[in-house]
Motif scaffolding. Structure first.
Motif: not given
Ligand SMILES: Cc1ncc(COP(=O)(O)O)c(C=O)c1O
Length: 427
Positions: A376-378, A385-394, A380-383, A396-399
């Motif tokens: 699921i990582r990619d 980023l598409n909202r202009n937020i840099l998250m780099r999930p580990l 989540l990452y795209d979800f 299935n863990v978002i933080y």
């Protein structure tokens, strides 16, 4: 030759933790300020993870830039063997004042992995210098201490190390002291100490970062440290991620009464601006090196050890961090994260949600094992980023581990995106 920057990037550059045949182009950043990264196509992306956990006070902080520029105009660099300078001396003096556990000496390097590498070499040579055969190093399952060989050796064997496992020195990994598993972990630790000679115990205090922001209690870590000290095992706190306020206190080691012999620092110490690593040690370690014999000297150093620009930046970052305003921001972040946790914790899309200091982590329910390679990582990452937020999930863990200057509205923008993600996944 292609003039497009992203295509040139793809052609010439090998990026960290990235496939050479990755589908997506790397995003070109032209400038950054505060919590925002500005792209060459006009987007403003919120840096919710402080650019790999390094940035404390926001990008291009005017005070840090001013101190960097002042330093650059007088001394940009000088060899650090046989020579020294005021920014390094001042930084060392200040660190020794604030670090837990009566630290006595500061050894500079360039990043988190080298800070750990130095710590490992110190404990091994410590044994040799006092005429004892060095024994094993014990680490926690799930540990991540960096990408150089020593740091990989003490890290969990897994995706980051698999190609190199047979070249790594042997390390015993004891079970992670997960809630409910504390006694088991302590028992295994005691057993290992009985079965073999152990020189050092290395740990990420209270939270394992790369393992998925996994939190464990100060009580069990206290017990581990007491056992280690009772068995004359040197304790190395890897505070590369946890240092400089991330866990709510200046250093995570402050949550325990028993203090480490060695502390590794990087990331936050840099203010997010210039690379720097530090390995601090206490008088016990120092004593083993107070010897004029060449063979007892610590033969380790890097060309950029103690770089004046990095030290000046770090001093500036400390000025900002030790300010009452920053302390309040750290408390504010903790309060906001806790309130947000209470609001969403009942969501079925969440397997686990935790807050430690300024860090909020959410394990997304996927009905398969939590882990770095979770598919699921990619998505989540795209979800985000598409909202202009840099998250780099580990996996299935978002933080969220944001710069402390983040404003309430920016934080709420991230929270709202998380709520939308949870809604989407619940349906
Ligand atoms: C606890 C810990 N130690 C060491 C490192 C390695 O740091 P660096 O990436 O600066 O080499 C990391 C990096 O994430 C880390 O989280």
């Amino acid at each position: 030759m292609n003039n497009n920057l992203a295509s040139k990037d793809k052609e010439y550059i090998w990026h960290p933790y990235s496939s050479l045949v990755g589908k997506q182009d790397n995003i070109v950043i032209t400038s950054a300020n505060g919590v925002f990264l500005n792209t060459n196509d006009g987007r403003k992306i919120i840096d919710a993870i402080s650019s790999w956990w390094v940035n404390l006070h926001g990008h291009a902080h005017p005070y840090i830039i001013q101190k960097l520029s002042e330093q650059a105009s007088v001394l940009e660099h000088v060899i650090f063997a046989g020579f020294t300078h005021e920014p390094a001396i001042r930084l060392a003096e200040r660190l020794l004042e604030i670090l837990p556990g009566d630290q006595k000496k500061i050894f500079f390097s360039d990043n988190g992995s080298t800070a750990v590498e130095v710590a490992l070499k110190m404990v091994i040579q410590y044994s040799n210098n006092i005429g004892k055969e060095p024994g094993k190093v014990i680490a926690l399952e799930g540990a991540f201490h960096g990408d150089t060989f020593g740091a990989m050796a003490v890290s969990e064997r897994g995706i980051f190390t698999n190609h190199f496992n047979k070249y790594l020195f042997e390390v015993d990994h004891i079970p992670f002291p997960e809630e409910g598993q504390e006694e088991y972990c302590l028992k295994i630790f005691e057993e290992k100490l009985l079965a073999t000679t152990v020189t050092a115990f290395i740990y990420e205090p209270l939270i394992q970062g790369a393992a998925g922001m996994r939190i464990y209690s100060a009580e069990v870590l206290e017990k581990l440290l007491v056992i280690a000290k009772r068995n004359n095992v040197l304790c190395i706190a890897d505070e590369v991620m946890t240092g400089f306020g991330r866990t709510g206190k200046l250093f995570a080691s402050e949550y325990m009464t028993t203090k480490p012999d060695i502390i590794c620092l990087s990331k936050g110490i840099t203010g997010g601006t210039m690379p720097l690593g530090v390995t601090a040690c206490n008088a016990k370690i120092e004593a083993a090196f107070l010897n004029p014999e060449t063979s007892k000297t610590f033969f380790h150093g890097h060309s950029f050890t103690g770089n004046p620009l990095a030290c000046a930046v770090s001093n500036a970052s400390l000025d900002l961090l030790l300010n009452e305003g920053c302390k309040k921001k750290i408390e504010f972040l903790n309060k906001e994260h806790k309130a947000f946790k209470d609001k969403i914790k009942a969501s079925k899309a969440i397997r686990k949600i935790s807050v430690l200091g300024t860090i909020l982590s959410i394990e997304i329910e996927t009905f398969v094992d939590t882990g770095y390679t979770n598919s699921i990582r990619d998505e989540l990452y795209d979800f985000f980023l598409n909202r202009n937020i840099l998250m780099r999930p580990l996996g299935n863990v978002i933080y969220i581990i944001p710069p402390y200057i983040i404003e309430e509205k920016e934080l709420n923008f991230i929270y709202e995106a998380i709520v939308d993600l949870l809604k989407k996944r619940q349906n």
